[in-house]
Design a protein around this motif. Sequence first.
Motif, PDB file in Angstrom:
ATOM      1  N   HIS A   6     -16.077   4.291 -16.156  1.00 57.09           N
ATOM      2  CA  HIS A   6     -14.850   3.582 -15.768  1.00 57.09           C
ATOM      3  C   HIS A   6     -14.709   3.466 -14.259  1.00 57.09           C
ATOM      4  O   HIS A   6     -14.129   2.530 -13.741  1.00 57.09           O
ATOM      5  N   ARG A   7     -15.307   4.408 -13.461  1.00 59.25           N
ATOM      6  CA  ARG A   7     -15.244   4.263 -12.000  1.00 59.25           C
ATOM      7  C   ARG A   7     -16.108   3.081 -11.552  1.00 59.25           C
ATOM      8  O   ARG A   7     -15.747   2.290 -10.712  1.00 59.25           O
ATOM      9  N   ARG A  66     -16.738   0.674 -13.302  1.00 61.48           N
ATOM     10  CA  ARG A  66     -16.014  -0.507 -13.740  1.00 61.48           C
ATOM     11  C   ARG A  66     -14.921  -0.866 -12.736  1.00 61.48           C
ATOM     12  O   ARG A  66     -14.616  -2.021 -12.497  1.00 61.48           O
ATOM     13  N   GLY A  67     -14.357   0.153 -12.075  1.00 65.64           N
ATOM     14  CA  GLY A  67     -13.289  -0.066 -11.078  1.00 65.64           C
ATOM     15  C   GLY A  67     -13.781  -0.959  -9.939  1.00 65.64           C
ATOM     16  O   GLY A  67     -13.124  -1.923  -9.544  1.00 65.64           O
ATOM     17  N   LEU A  89     -14.169  -4.363 -11.096  1.00 63.65           N
ATOM     18  CA  LEU A  89     -12.872  -5.052 -11.193  1.00 63.65           C
ATOM     19  C   LEU A  89     -12.417  -5.574  -9.839  1.00 63.65           C
ATOM     20  O   LEU A  89     -11.909  -6.696  -9.716  1.00 63.65           O
ATOM     21  N   ASP A 102      -5.351   0.028 -15.123  1.00 64.88           N
ATOM     22  CA  ASP A 102      -6.534  -0.022 -14.265  1.00 64.88           C
ATOM     23  C   ASP A 102      -7.760   0.444 -15.021  1.00 64.88           C
ATOM     24  O   ASP A 102      -7.719   0.660 -16.235  1.00 64.88           O
ATOM     25  N   SER A 103      -8.848   0.653 -14.345  1.00 64.92           N
ATOM     26  CA  SER A 103     -10.119   0.939 -14.987  1.00 64.92           C
ATOM     27  C   SER A 103     -10.092   2.258 -15.758  1.00 64.92           C
ATOM     28  O   SER A 103     -10.790   2.408 -16.762  1.00 64.92           O
ATOM     29  N   ALA A 104      -9.247   3.203 -15.273  1.00 67.60           N
ATOM     30  CA  ALA A 104      -9.163   4.477 -15.976  1.00 67.60           C
ATOM     31  C   ALA A 104      -8.622   4.247 -17.386  1.00 67.60           C
ATOM     32  O   ALA A 104      -9.158   4.756 -18.373  1.00 67.60           O
ATOM     33  N   LEU A 158      -8.637   1.403 -18.999  1.00 68.54           N
ATOM     34  CA  LEU A 158      -9.586   0.574 -19.733  1.00 68.54           C
ATOM     35  C   LEU A 158     -10.669   1.418 -20.391  1.00 68.54           C
ATOM     36  O   LEU A 158     -11.029   1.209 -21.538  1.00 68.54           O
ATOM     37  N   SER A 159     -11.151   2.451 -19.658  1.00 68.99           N
ATOM     38  CA  SER A 159     -12.216   3.274 -20.240  1.00 68.99           C
ATOM     39  C   SER A 159     -11.759   3.953 -21.540  1.00 68.99           C
ATOM     40  O   SER A 159     -12.544   4.087 -22.478  1.00 68.99           O
ATOM     41  N   ILE A 204      -7.233  -8.726 -16.324  1.00 70.13           N
ATOM     42  CA  ILE A 204      -7.975  -7.463 -16.309  1.00 70.13           C
ATOM     43  C   ILE A 204      -8.691  -7.219 -17.625  1.00 70.13           C
ATOM     44  O   ILE A 204      -9.826  -6.746 -17.651  1.00 70.13           O
ATOM     45  N   VAL A 241     -11.695  -9.851 -17.396  1.00 71.70           N
ATOM     46  CA  VAL A 241     -12.800  -9.573 -16.464  1.00 71.70           C
ATOM     47  C   VAL A 241     -13.498  -8.273 -16.821  1.00 71.70           C
ATOM     48  O   VAL A 241     -14.680  -8.109 -16.581  1.00 71.70           O
ATOM     49  N   SER A 242     -12.777  -7.329 -17.445  1.00 72.01           N
ATOM     50  CA  SER A 242     -13.430  -6.067 -17.805  1.00 72.01           C
ATOM     51  C   SER A 242     -14.344  -6.239 -19.015  1.00 72.01           C
ATOM     52  O   SER A 242     -15.199  -5.404 -19.291  1.00 72.01           O
TER      53      SER A 242
END
Lengths: 1391, 104
Positions: free
Chosen positions: A1358-1359, A1361-1362, A1365, B55-57, B59-60, B80, B83-84
């Motif tokens: 996920h990082r 992925r950050g 993003l 955010d990405s956290a 999303l995971s 988001i 794009v993710s």
Amino acid sequence: MARSEDAGHHERAAGAGAGVFAADAEVGRDLARVDWSATPLGPPDRWPQSLQTAVSILLSSRFPMWMAWGEELTFFCNAAYRRDTLGQKYPWALGRPAGEVWREIWGDIGPRIDTVMTTGEATWDEALLLFVERSGYTEESYHTFSYSPLRDDDGTVVGMLCVVSEETERVIGERRMTTLRDLGSDPSVVRTEQEILAFADQQLSGNPQDLPFTLTYLFQPDGSAKLAGCNGMSSGHPAAPAVLPPGEGVWPAAEAAGGESLLVPLDGPPFSGLPAGSWAKPPTQALVTPLLRQGDTPYGFLVAGLNPFRVLDDGYRGFVELLAGHLSTGVASARSYEAQQRRAEELAELDRAKTTFFSNISHEFRTPLTLIMGPLEELRTRFADGDRRVREELDVVHRNGLRLGKLVNTLLDFSRIEAGRMQATYEPVDLPALTGELASVFRSAVEKAGLVYDVDCPPLDEPVFLDRGMWEKVVLNLVSNALKFTFDGSIRIAVRTEGSHAVVTIADTGIGVAADEVPRLFERFHRIENARSRSNEGSGIGLALVKELIGLHGGTITADSTEGEGTRFTIRLPFGTAHLPTASVAPARDTRTVSSADPYVQEALRWLPDEDGTGAGGGVPPVPPTGADTSPDRATGPAVTARVLVADDNADMRDYLTRILTGAGYRVDTVEDGAQALEAVRAQAPDLVISDVMMPELDGLSLVAELREDPRTASVPALLLSARAGQEASIEGLQAGADDYLVKPFAAAELLARVRANMELARLRNHQARWRAALVDSLQEAFFVCDENGAVIEINAAFTDILGYGPEGLPYQPIHPWWPDAETDAAAHDQVAAAFSQLVGDAKGSYSIPVTHQDGHRVWVTAMFSEAQDPDTGSQVIVGTFRDVTAEHYAIQRESAQAALGMRVSRAASLPEALTGALAELKDLWSARRVLAVVRGQGQEPEVTSTDPDLTWEMLSAERREEFTGWLEQPPLTAVSDAKGAGITVNHPEGPMVLHVTLGENRPFTDEDQLLLSLMAGQLAQALARAHQIDQQRETAIALQRAILGPSHLPEGFAVRYEPATRPLEVGGDWYDTVALPDGRIGIVVGDCVGHGLQAATVMGQLRSACRALLLQDASPARTLMALDHFAAGIPGALCTTVFCGVLDPGTGELTYSSAGHPPGILTHPDGTTTLLEEGRSIPLAVRPGRHRPEAGCTVPARATLLLYTDGLVERRSRPLTAGIDQASEAVQDGREAAVDDLATQVMTRLAPANGYDDDVALLLYRHPAPLEMSFPAESSQLAPVRKALRSWLGQCELPPHMVQSVLVAAGEACANAVEHGHRDAPGETVRLRAEAHAGALHLTIADSGRWKQPQPHLNTHRGRGVGLMHALMQRVTITAGTTGTIVDMHTRIA
Amino acid sequence: MTTPLTLIPGHQPDGSPLLTVVGEIDMTNTGALAEALDGTEGSLVVDLTAVEYLDSAGLSVLFAHADRIELVATPLLGPILTVSGLAELTTVHGLTAEGPAGDR
């Protein structure tokens, strides 16, 4: 023999092979006759098909071919081959083995055939030389052919086919053409016989095939023949004897001389061992061909050894004949050229000899004549009353002397005419009058002879152009001639006009001339033998000269004569000048009396019976009575004994001259040539030099020239004696500088008269010269005379005083010694050179130049000059004067230099500028390479200022630095110098300074220069001190202004600028201010006090403080300004101050404002449009205290920019204010994507006039919203509040909702990274976030002090992925990771 | 301190399980979200309509359960989720009607 004679056999064979041979009737028939059964091929009906086909093709082809077939290579050929090549071998060759047919060339073609037969590959040969025997002899022949294999029905190679073309004619033809062409290629037009034949031999040697050898014999006058050319054979060969005696020898010369060609067999001696050319055996025949000459016996003959492998056919014979023809032509042209050359040389030689002879006569005759006639005159005078017999004898001598002189003169006239040196002057003359006058001198003689003398010369309508002297000779000669040959009757002279000619006839009734003699009358030296005449004397050149002289006038003379009746000469002279050389035509001069008649008349009188025996009697003009004055005892001798130097190589002449001159009371020295004379004159100048012109060593003309050259002897008068009569000779003498010129023979009296006259003149001239010299020397100014080349030939005392050069060095040739040295002082040298060219080039002028005194010091002079003519020599001279202006020059130089320096320094705006300007001025003044100032100021290292802008202290060499350091210790205004130039120490406000001038090459630094430098250094020191003072004042004022100006902390979103006016650099009364108000709003003030300087700055400070205080009290712009009205009214100088006052809500962008006469604010929207804040406007401060002021409001939209300014930004002379406002608007529009502080710089730069602002400018910019700046600890708990603040700021930016979310996530990811990765080892470090909106874009920066890892999605999905993003959501993401932290820059356009 | 997040387990009208999330999802509170998801079994509808930040956290966590969840979201989260790549793995309701999902 394979060919069958047997008819029966033939029938059979023909029957059997008829089909095979049918393609060619004739050759086919002969082939059919061959007994084929006797050959390996067998009878034709058994021949394989392949052979039959081959034979058939062969026969039907019209191209020459032959073929061979079978084990013996049995021979076939076709008709074309038979014709071109086979010759006599046909039909014998048919059916025979090829090796037998071509036995003689089998060595050449056998191997080729073998190749074809064994390899089956075709051969090709081009123009192959083959010696064939087809015409009864071995023949040189050329063939181009190809052998190709023939195969039998199985495909085995069993034969060969030869396709051939015979090229013999072509090859040999080309070879011969080449030889003929080469022979004609002789590049030189005409050469000697020898060269032409050698060239021909060389060309012929190029064709050893057709010409194994050649010999060229030329007939000699004695009938023998000489070997003149030899090719291919050594000349010693018995077949090539050098000479063939007449009628004998190895070659048939006699037949050739008769024009016959002859073929000579070359058998036995002497023809053994002949050269073979390019062949294996020598020629067996030679062709002897005559070198024919048009209409005469041949020049000689050509022997050509013939090619043994060719018959002498027409082509070959023709070739040899062409060669012979070519040689004939060459010999002919060479001989004709040689003959011409010889003739021309002989003529030239003859002419030279004649000219030399006539010229020599001059000297050889005239000198002795002088020595005869001179003493004779004396004797005749002495014995005038003496013994009659002696007198008579003297008269005889005298008369004959005159005759001889006349003869010499006539001959000289000829030599002049011949050489084209006859100097005639044709002037308009009254022909009848002159002719009558000339005729009249004979009257008494004619009448004495008892003849009637009829002179009939009526005036003509127009003059005739004549040379008087020549015409005199014409008439005198003709009349004396008439008298000489006329014993009874008359002599008649008449002048008439006939058409365009004047006609003069001189007719006598004398003995006449036989008709056959008439044509030779005018021939030179021709005398009619046995003619009865009054005298036997006569050279026979009189009439010839007459004819020449008349010819020079463009006229003609003819003679008609009948023997026993008389002779008539008719002269026809054209009127006008068209027929005469223009240069010789002159206007009429005073008529002279007849000058040369005396000898003629004297001579004529001697022919006549002498009645009284005195000779000269009656009306005959007497001999000039010069003798009367020449007797020494009667001469009026000079008052003081004058010295005369006589130079003559003739001892008699020297003695004679000495006798005359000594007798007249002169002291005489004699020398034998010009060189001795020059020496003698230089040793002690005589009062007069008498010199012969023709002398060994140094002739008279050169002597005079040398004397005139040397100023010491230039004034010694010189008298030249010459045997050369005529104008041109005397002109030459006078041109050389002689004072007088006397032609031999001369009378003693004449000589003495001339000597006296010249001495008088010289004395007079010397007197004048002394006067002139005294006058010139008394001049205060220097005086000089230059000749036309610029050499100084005369000077006065002042000249010597000023320059140190005295008259003893005269003449001073250019380049004069006082010129500045070209090596060490090039500029001054060039200056003088320029002036010099003016001096010799212009008619008059003046100039000032630097010159060098003899002792070396520099002198400046101002000279004036003008051209003049030397009255003595007529040559052009330059007369000039000059005075010493050294002191003036330097004074002017100092004044102008100081003025220039003052000007330059006063213009400078600062101390460094003043110094830079001064250095440039010094550089110009001395044309220096570099001027350098080194100042030891407060810094560790001295400061360098130089005319080379980049020069620094470090760049100087160590020695140089040391040198300067040493100089800096010296007290001010100490002169220093080194090899490169000169310098001086100066007081600089910041410390001691050394000023150094590095001079250009060859530019000395004189004492005057040093003095000037000192003066300028002093002036500079003062100027620098002044500039420094002004600088300090300004710096103080600016520091003050900046100090009072502006808030110490500017709120976010603002940018400000203050710029003082450039020229004159002065602080003013403009200001800007921002005030943080208690409610979070911001007060904005921009104002402009009237005036400049400290005074205005003080007023500004008070107003600014007051305005701040008022705003804090009451956040209303209008009320603030109204209160300020009252305040300002109490401050002197505050009246009319303009102020913009506003209050801004940074959250909403709402702005309330009021303007006191201030230029409107400019609001630039994100789309580029602009609005002016023109409302809320009223009059400037303090004009009407108490008057209500309006207030206006507006909202600064998101991402818009507000510009406030003072009028210095936009106000320009002769331009409306609106133009400046528009320009400012454009600048803000264009910069709306720039950060606001950058924009401030851009606006200030863009609006600045070329020479800087001439009024001070205050500027304030605000962009809404102000950038967001946050710092927070790197803790995850901070993420939500940060996000909240950012969300709020983004709201202020008025972005579309989805964009807000994207920016939030992207920024959130960056912050999360900073928290999670950047600081997991050291939590709590600060993370900074900055967000800034421009008109169309957003910029975000998140910075931490930790280190990021590169995204590693497989480790931490996920990082990774950050980061992905961030990139996906923003337009540009830059992550910069360094040791001190990581910075994430993000950018996105606002769509 | 964690960012406030409300997790409401529930059921759809048809009785299938539903998790309603309210608030902002960031690294501080993904643990809670993960726990809530782990606590369920079988297919699950996660309603993110009231989520203002993801955010990405977050999303995971969602990616971990992508094969069994369906999402309901507002267009705000459209970019988001798109794009993710999550929108490709799970069914997302509520994006297309409003437009942002249509940006795909």
